[in-house]
Write an enzyme that holds these catalytic residues in place. Structure first.
Site, mmCIF file in Angstrom:
data_model
loop_
_atom_site.group_PDB
_atom_site.id
_atom_site.type_symbol
_atom_site.label_atom_id
_atom_site.label_comp_id
_atom_site.label_asym_id
_atom_site.label_seq_id
_atom_site.Cartn_x
_atom_site.Cartn_y
_atom_site.Cartn_z
ATOM 1 N N GLU B 136 0.827 -1.211 0.000
ATOM 2 C CA GLU B 136 0.000 0.000 0.000
ATOM 3 C C GLU B 136 0.867 1.270 0.000
ATOM 4 O OE1 GLU B 136 -3.024 -0.210 -0.862
ATOM 5 O OE2 GLU B 136 -3.216 -2.368 -0.530
ATOM 6 N N CYS B 146 2.406 -5.160 -10.164
ATOM 7 C CA CYS B 146 3.546 -5.677 -10.901
ATOM 8 C C CYS B 146 3.294 -7.159 -11.159
ATOM 9 C CB CYS B 146 4.777 -5.463 -10.018
ATOM 10 S SG CYS B 146 6.232 -6.358 -10.519
HETATM 11 ZN ZN LIG Z 1 -2.580 -2.980 -4.797
HETATM 12 ZN ZN LIG Z 2 7.542 -5.381 -8.880
#
Ligand SMILES: [Zn+2]
Ligand SMILES: [Zn+2]
Lengths: 451, 182
Positions: B136, B146
């Site tokens: 966060e 990601c």
């Molecule tokens: Zn997130």
């Molecule tokens: Zn990453």
């Protein structure tokens, strides 16, 4: 890339639409919100959203189904997900009949939404890739048309046609930008494998471990990040042709693996112990002198002889300067059309510059040079001034640093010049600049330089 | 150094957040981000955030009250609650942040092994607390999700996916973080 995709969230309740938008933004999407059906329709008119989330029940005239219908009418391919607080079979049927992809009941499991979104985006990405590929192929065929008008290239294409239906490995030699992939495609598509896959791999573009998994695939769990089994390019090319570009750059271990595939017609996926048998024709290409590499001990002799059953050499542009006027005229024709500029010809003095220049980046460099000249020119005829950048390299002995030039600007010029020189080959450009490839990639990104 | 205020949230419907959790979060944040963590006094979970039907707390309402309680300073705010969080559209969230903004909230509720029917395990809880805090806070610094398996910025929609992550930023996210800070 997710950032390229926009999503629209439509809900009359502020906290609902804003928190959903925030959640999707965290996932990397570009998100717009609308508080009513009317507002949503207005936004959708201007922007082609990848996904529309629409709340079924909205007050004030236009409800979710009507919004859905209106957006569908404007954009028949739009992906629409209807959201509702409670599911009733009737509304679900209406929504699906009117073209909603999905119907979700809130609150929804995050896993469900995340899978749904990535499934839709995957399809959108594929559609976009296909479109780009199609454009690329059209360009290549136009290119094919034109090079076949040169007698020397005609001979090469004829040879490609003759060897097309053989099984033998072909080695194509030629400098960067001479159109090696084009010849490889000609071999593939004019042979009896034409209807089967043609798979191209650039061996120079990838690190050793990546290249290995690219070629041979891997089993689930064979290394960190291998979440699923993945087929390699050899498997994907089964029945067809694999084109291994820049074969001279593959590291020794992979040379041994490749030799094994050529001899045994089988291999193992990384982390796997099941033998995979394939029927693949190998066409390799290199800009290097592989024979010299063999003598230097950098390339396996046995692999060299396996690959070099049939050799096709594409002469560099400077050895066939008689082709330049024809190629140049063709590029002017096509690029002026593509860039929307009214450029029709090349002046005689400008053509003399083109004929005198050595074209180390070959046909690709010529194409880039003409594109650059067209973009900067203001008249229907390209003059020698429009090609003054071609002399930049040659005039280096009188080089003088321009006043007020920043190091960054200088760096950018140097990189652009190196890429022009190498016809866009990043590896060679990096070597000539004395930096490593990853650094060059980073700089390309930072300066926004297109290869 | 950027000031980051870290506050435990008192929530009658959830269990108390332990000192050990707050301490490990402080350490990991100072390790990974260019922040100085300022321990803020405990704040009450806003009653209007509680949905008695869902028996969960609305993350957007908590963020709003967090910003109202600290209108200007510190530059970033992270609240840690024992209550279970939701956003109206979803059945639950592990946490929520304003992307590139000031305020974030994380919940320990679904990170305790007990929630999933296992015995208490402090080390496991601390590891999960570090990962969610990085995630966060990463959003606060403009990072989006990601694809790298072990990266803290990967999206997890259940605890199994969550446990595949580690309390680290992958090199790609670390590079983007540096770029965002510049
Ligand atoms: Zn997130
Ligand atoms: Zn990453």
């Amino acid at each position: 890339m997710k950032a390229n995709w926009q999503i629209l969230v439509v809900d009359d309740e502020e906290v609902m639409r804003e928190s959903m938008a925030a959640w999707l933004r965290e996932d990397g999407y570009n998100v717009d919100v609308a508080a009513s059906g009317r507002e949503a329709i207005e936004l959708a008119r201007k922007t082609d959203y990848a996904i529309h989330f629409i709340d079924l029940k909205m007050p004030g005239g236009i409800d979710g189904i009507e919004t859905l219908m209106e957006i569908r009418r404007m954009r028949p391919d739009a992906a629409i997900i209807i959201i509702t607080a409670y599911a009733t079979v009737d509304t679900a049927i209406v929504a699906m009949k009117e073209g909603a992809q999905e119907y979700i009941v809130k609150p929804c499991n995050p896993e469900e939404i995340s899978l749904l979104v990535s499934r839709i985006i995957k399809v959108k990405n594929l559609q976009r890739e296909n479109r780009i590929l199609r454009q690329k192929l059209t360009r290549q065929y136009q290119f094919h048309d034109i090079i076949s008008k040169s007698p020397r290239m005609r001979e090469i294409l004829d040879l490609a046609g003759e060897v097309a239906s053989l099984r033998s490995t072909v080695l194509i030699r030629g400098e960067s930008g001479t159109g090696k992939e084009l010849i490889a495609r000609a071999i593939h598509f004019s042979g009896d494998r034409g209807a089967k896959p043609f798979v191209a791999v650039s061996c120079a573009a990838l690190a050793e471990s990546l290249l290995e998994s690219e070629l041979f695939g891997y089993e689930k769990g064979s290394f960190t990040g291998a979440a699923e089994r993945k087929k390699g390019k050899f498997e994907l090319a089964n029945g067809g042709t694999i084109f291994l570009d820049e074969i001279g750059d593959i590291p020794p271990k992979l040379q041994a693996d490749l030799l094994r595939v050529l001899q045994e017609k089988s291999f193992y996926r990384i982390g796997g112990n099941e033998e995979v048998r394939v029927d693949v024709r190998v066409v390799a290409a290199t800009h290097k002198d592989l024979k010299q590499a063999v003598e230097d001990g950098a390339f396996r002799e046995d692999l060299y002889y396996r690959l070099n059953v049939i050799e096709i050499r594409i002469p560099p542009l400077r050895e066939r300067k008689e082709d330049i006027p024809l190629l140049a005229a063709h590029f002017v024709d096509r690029l002026s059309h593509e860039t929307g500029k009214d450029v029709r010809q090349i002046s005689d003095p400008a053509m003399r510059i083109l004929m005198d220049y050595d074209w180390p980046g070959n046909v690709r460099e010529l194409e880039n040079a003409i594109e650059r000249a067209i973009v900067s020119s203001r008249a229907p005829v390209l003059t020698e001034d429009d090609f003054s950048f071609l002399g930049e390299g040659a005039a280096s002995h009188t080089f003088r640093v321009p006043d007020n030039m920043t190091i960054e600007a200088m760096e950018k010029l140097m990189i652009e010049a190196a890429l022009r020189r190498t016809g866009g080959n990043v590896k060679e450009a990096a070597a000539s600049l004395g930096i490593d490839r990853s650094t060059l990639y980073e700089k390309l990104k930072r300066f926004g330089i297109e290869r | 150094m950027i000031e980051l205020g870290l506050a435990p949230m008192l929530c009658p419907e959830g269990s108390q957040v332990s000192e050990a959790v707050m301490e490990t979060i402080k350490e990991i944040l100072e390790d990974v981000f260019p922040v100085r963590v300022q321990a803020l006094p405990a704040i009450n979970s806003p009653p209007e955030a509680y949905d008695s039907v869902r028996r969960q707390h609305s993350a957007p309402v908590i963020l709003k009250s967090l910003l109202a309680a600290h209108p200007a300073n510190p530059a970033k705010l992270l609240a840690v609650t024992g209550g279970d969080l939701f956003i109206p559209m979803l059945s639950f969230v592990f946490g929520q942040a304003q992307l590139g903004g000031r305020a974030a909230v994380i919940s320990m509720a679904r990170l305790t092994p007990e929630f999933h029917g296992f015995d208490p395990d402090l080390q496991l809880l601390l590891r999960r607390a570090r990962t969610v805090a990085l995630h966060e806070t990463g959003h606060l610094f403009g990072l989006t999700h990601c694809q790298t398996q072990e990266c803290a910025m990967r999206l997890a929609t259940n605890i199994h996916q969550f446990d595949l992550k580690r309390a680290v930023l992958c090199p790609g996210c670390a590079a983007i973080l540096l770029e965002n800070l510049r």
